[in-house]
Motif scaffolding. Structure first.
Motif, PDB file in Angstrom:
ATOM      1  N   LEU A  28     -63.175  -3.492  -5.633  1.00 10.31           N
ATOM      2  CA  LEU A  28     -63.746  -2.148  -5.508  1.00 10.31           C
ATOM      3  C   LEU A  28     -62.863  -1.297  -4.597  1.00 10.31           C
ATOM      4  O   LEU A  28     -62.543  -0.141  -4.907  1.00 10.31           O
ATOM      5  CB  LEU A  28     -65.158  -2.251  -4.924  1.00 10.31           C
ATOM      6  N   HIS A  65     -59.827 -11.870  -3.347  1.00 11.03           N
ATOM      7  CA  HIS A  65     -59.777 -11.275  -4.681  1.00 11.03           C
ATOM      8  C   HIS A  65     -61.190 -11.037  -5.206  1.00 11.03           C
ATOM      9  O   HIS A  65     -61.412 -10.995  -6.402  1.00 11.03           O
ATOM     10  CB  HIS A  65     -59.006 -12.196  -5.635  1.00 11.03           C
ATOM     11  N   GLY A  66     -62.137 -10.915  -4.301  1.00 12.16           N
ATOM     12  CA  GLY A  66     -63.530 -10.799  -4.698  1.00 12.16           C
ATOM     13  C   GLY A  66     -63.909  -9.392  -5.129  1.00 12.16           C
ATOM     14  O   GLY A  66     -63.074  -8.484  -5.190  1.00 12.16           O
ATOM     15  N   ALA A  67     -65.201  -9.221  -5.429  1.00 14.06           N
ATOM     16  CA  ALA A  67     -65.685  -7.962  -5.992  1.00 14.06           C
ATOM     17  C   ALA A  67     -65.480  -6.791  -5.031  1.00 14.06           C
ATOM     18  O   ALA A  67     -65.078  -5.704  -5.456  1.00 14.06           O
ATOM     19  CB  ALA A  67     -67.156  -8.099  -6.352  1.00 14.06           C
ATOM     20  N   ARG A  80     -69.648 -14.970   0.493  1.00 16.95           N
ATOM     21  CA  ARG A  80     -68.272 -15.448   0.549  1.00 16.95           C
ATOM     22  C   ARG A  80     -67.506 -15.034  -0.705  1.00 16.95           C
ATOM     23  O   ARG A  80     -66.353 -14.609  -0.629  1.00 16.95           O
ATOM     24  CB  ARG A  80     -68.247 -16.975   0.677  1.00 16.95           C
ATOM     25  N   LEU A  81     -68.185 -15.126  -1.853  1.00 15.22           N
ATOM     26  CA  LEU A  81     -67.512 -14.752  -3.094  1.00 15.22           C
ATOM     27  C   LEU A  81     -67.219 -13.260  -3.134  1.00 15.22           C
ATOM     28  O   LEU A  81     -66.145 -12.829  -3.546  1.00 15.22           O
ATOM     29  CB  LEU A  81     -68.379 -15.143  -4.293  1.00 15.22           C
ATOM     30  N   LEU A  82     -68.190 -12.466  -2.666  1.00 19.71           N
ATOM     31  CA  LEU A  82     -67.999 -11.008  -2.680  1.00 19.71           C
ATOM     32  C   LEU A  82     -66.852 -10.609  -1.761  1.00 19.71           C
ATOM     33  O   LEU A  82     -66.096  -9.693  -2.061  1.00 19.71           O
ATOM     34  CB  LEU A  82     -69.290 -10.308  -2.243  1.00 19.71           C
TER      35      LEU A  82
END
Lengths: 295, 520
Positions: free
Chosen positions: B354, B348-350, B342-344
């Motif tokens: 990328l 606005h995650g990683a 979920r965080l990835l």
């Protein structure tokens, strides 16, 4: 003659080359897949050592520190996020429910595997039907019952939920008991052993692998459960177990401060559980395929 | 059609025949399913008939002691010199009567009360009316209105706790059922001892009978405690939930403080048609649940087997390394991996940083409902493929090598070997696993909850998002301010019905297709 061998060689090298190409493709696919699968976990571990606190916009950490691991147990952070307390809670619930569940599962499996009695088929069918009820369908009712028995927001309520229904999880152990030759029982019976003695002194010593498997699975269960804790404990965060506690750290209002602490906390519990799982994967496979793998 | 006709067909015809016979077997499987239910019902009633027949015949053939034990439990055993056993039966009877007088009768009397007069403003606002069947009672104080001479209610206070009454009512019923069992055992035991004495033998001594619980009756010793706990904490809550579905137990009727009432089938009607928003939500959530379960099961299954084949392919080195890499991802607790995901995948995650880093527009993986539906299936593949790989690699090694050898000699290529040997073998062994995975995916709370659990309810949905499965909807109905426990209970019952029918029919069909396999 020479002509023939050279053409044979050419064929062989052609075949070998084709195989090498195929294998190369397979290696490439596997390598890409491993990167995809292992990346999130590596990312988690790296973030737990990151010098930045909170959500980072960088994909990779900007430095190395152990601060987040220390922060988990620090006085200041424990006010709101008592990580150590959560670990103790989970350990307490896990040990108690592991002992009760393992005992129940072994007892029930032995009865269904070795003993023949009148209602055996009926019980097996009822077990099958009961198993089809989704676990938390009756969560509200269970919580009400706990409240009436005075176990509201108590860790014992969790122990009861995790272990009272353990009798239904007899399939794997029963499958294992079924493979132990019956001639052992019969020999013991001729020697005058009762079924009680056969259970404790003959079957159980032969069943170490399945005892270990049952104990490990029932021990791991509480570490990964979220929903019952969340429903039973409400906002009483000092009685949370680890899964619910870590989720608390990621609530929208706290995620920016707590994110790296979450990573550290997740790594701390994931490591032992991962090791346990890797050790017992063999039994896991035998369990879900209903003992089809007995190679 | 017999075997000769079948072997003479061309490949296409065989395939057509197989497909045809699969579909023609569906009505048969359904018919079989209902016949099995009919058989079960018949057996049930025959059982009841026999039960009363035996019950009556034991009384008719019994001597004075046996006959007496039909009223005073244990009398037969005591008159046949089994004092301890007789005393235990007698104690059970006394205890049961005491239990019913002091405890049970109260809760039975309060489960269905209509003796409440509710005219006070506080309660009428909640829609309670005079004479509605309620769980528990309301006590009201009256004063006579001096002008009209009519009784007026000063105050109406819920006197009981509906939850407590419902729970202890069910408990009383369970205890009664258990007592009937003991009672029947008592008549049987009296009659059996009478027969033993009549045949000139000595009845079994109490000591020996106790010993038999460690030997011939060891199953009783082993099963009693697990079954009692199962009844108390699994069966009882399920019955409680089923009852809840027929009440108006929602946020306006929360005990203690408020009673809830029996409303019959109203909640079911709401879910199916009478409440447009709820029934529309139910339809949409159910459809998505089935779509999800189908894709989640089969993507994992197929790609997991392919991964296992790649790792186990001949000539591939470091098999242990590859396998361990994937096993590690399966071993990390699921809530951890799902939360990382979920965080990835956050807006606005990683991953999005990328993507924007290489100049592409960011993707709302979890916040756009339609993209989220695809995201959850893909993430579920990430979670589930290692499991399938683990299971099927064990199976792959079990396939006898000579099958492949003879296939190679006959000129079969790798693809043919897969479709003719590997896949049928794995499919055959894993059919039960496939069914349980499908049912498990219908109830796959975790993946959806941890990925999209924080999203707002969707437009046109009643407290649910577009990615919510039935179980997630159930959960959302019970938490926070919603507390629609009655509705949640209805959903729970419906989930059970779907899972039970689904697994019973597929189970029957897999049996049917097994027979068909033997035929070809």
């Amino acid at each position: 003659m020479t002509n023939q061998t050279s053409s044979q060689n050419a064929m062989r090298t052609g075949y070998a080359r084709k195989r090498a190409i195929v294998n190369g493709i397979v290696y490439a696919i596997l390598a890409i897949m491993v990167i995809i699968w292992i990346f999130p976990i590596v990312w988690l571990i790296l973030q737990s050592f990151n010098t930045e606190t909170g959500m980072s916009t960088h994909l990779f950490p900007q430095g190395f520190t152990l601060d987040h691991y220390k922060a988990l147990f620090s006085e200041e952070n424990s006010q709101q996020y008592p990580y150590g307390q959560w670990m103790l809670n989970t350990f307490f619930v896990a040990v108690l429910s592991c002992v009760i569940s393992t005992l129940f599962i072994l007892m029930v499996s032995y009865a269904f595997s070795r003993l023949r009695f009148k209602l055996r088929k009926t019980f097996l069918n009822f077990g099958l039907i009961l198993g089809m009820f989704p676990g938390f369908m009756s969560m509200v009712a269970t919580a009400n019952i706990m409240q009436i028995f005075g176990l509201e927001k108590s860790l014992f309520a969790l122990v009861i939920v995790y272990s009272a229904g353990a009798g239904l999880g007899y399939q794997v152990a029963k499958g294992f008991f079924d493979t132990i030759p019956r001639s052992l029982d019969e020999a013991a019976k001729i020697d005058g052993a009762t079924r009680n003695q056969i259970f404790w002194q003959i079957i159980l010593p032969l069943s170490k692998p399945i005892i270990v498997y049952t104990a490990l699975t029932t021990f791991i269960g509480p570490w990964a459960d979220y929903i019952f804790v969340s429903y039973f404990m409400g906002d009483k965060s000092e009685n949370y177990t680890i899964a619910r506690g870590l989720y608390l750290m990621l609530e929208p209002e706290s995620v920016n401060k707590q994110f790296t602490n979450f990573c550290a906390g997740a790594v701390l519990i994931a490591v032992p559980i991962t090791i346990l799982f890797v050790i017992m994967q063999r039994f896991y496979v035998a369990g879900v395929t209903g003992g089809a793998v007995k190679g | 059609m017999d075997y000769l006709d079948y072997v003479q067909m061309t490949k296409g015809q065989r395939l057509a025949y197989k497909i045809k016979s699969f579909f023609t077997s569906i009505p048969g499987a359904i018919k079989k399913f209902f016949m099995a239910i009919g058989y079960f019902i018949k057996k049930f009633f025959v059982g009841i008939g026999n039960f009363f027949k035996n019950y009556g015949s034991r009384f008719a053939n019994g001597d004075a002691g046996t006959k007496l034990s039909y009223i005073i439990m244990g009398a037969g055993n005591m008159m046949h010199k089994q004092f301890m056993k007789g005393l235990i039966f007698l104690a059970a009877e006394v205890a049961y009567i005491y239990f019913m007088i002091t405890f049970g009768s109260f809760y039975i009397s309060r489960i269905f009360t209509s003796d409440l007069v509710l005219l006070s403003s506080k309660v009428t606002r909640d829609g309670m009316q005079y004479g509605t069947a309620t769980v528990g009672r309301v006590v009201a104080t009256f004063t006579e209105d001096p002008r009209t001479g009519v009784d007026k209610i000063n105050e109406a206070i819920p006197y009981d706790n509906s939850n407590k009454i419902l729970l202890f009512f069910i408990l009383t019923v369970l205890v009664t059922v258990a007592f009937i069992g003991v009672y029947i055992a008592n008549t049987k035991s009296a009659y059996a001892t009478q027969k033993i004495i009549e045949s000139g033998k000595k009845p079994e001594s109490f000591g020996n009978e106790i010993k038999s619980y460690l030997d011939e009756r060891f199953h009783v010793t082993l099963l009693t405690l697990p079954i009692i706990l199962l009844l108390l904490f699994t069966v009882l809550p399920i019955i409680f939930t089923i009852f809840m579905a027929f009440t108006n137990y929602d946020k306006n009727h929360q005990p203690p403080g408020n009673l809830y009432q029996w409303v019959g089938l109203k909640n079911f009607a709401e879910v199916f048609y009478s409440s447009p928003k709820k029934s529309a939500t139910f339809g949409k959530v159910l459809l998505w649940t089935l779509v999800w379960a189908f894709f989640a099961t089969f993507t994992n299954y197929i790609f997991g087997i392919i991964l296992a084949l790649l790792i186990n392919k001949k000539g591939i080195k470091f098999k242990g390394f590859w396998r361990t890499m994937f096993v590690i991802t399966a071993a990390v607790p699921q809530f951890v991996t799902l939360l990382i995901m979920r965080l990835l995948l956050d807006d606005h995650g990683a991953i999005n940083s990328l993507i924007s880093g290489i100049g592409l527009p960011s993707v709302r993986f979890l916040t756009d409902p339609n993209i989220a539906r695809i995201t959850v299936i893909v993430v579920n593949m990430w979670v589930g493929i290692p499991y399938t790989m683990l299971i099927s690699s064990g199976l792959l090694m079990n396939i006898p090598e000579d099958l492949y050898e003879s296939a190679r000699i006959d000129g079969a290529n790798a693809f043919q070997q897969f479709t003719k040997i590997t896949f049928p073998y794995i499919f055959f062994v894993t059919t039960p696993y496939l069914i349980t995975t499908f049912v498990g995916n219908i109830n796959n709370f975790n993946v959806i909850f941890f990925l999209t659990g924080m999203s707002e309810s969707a437009e046109g949905y009643y407290v649910a998002t577009k990615t919510d499965l039935l179980v997630n909807w159930l959960y959302k109905l019970t938490i926070g301010t919603e507390k629609a426990y009655n509705l949640a209970a209805v959903i729970g019952i419906l989930i059970f019905v779907i899972c039970a029918i689904g697994s019973l029919i597929t189970f029957n069909m897999s049996k049917a297709s097994k027979n068909e396999e033997e035929f070809s």
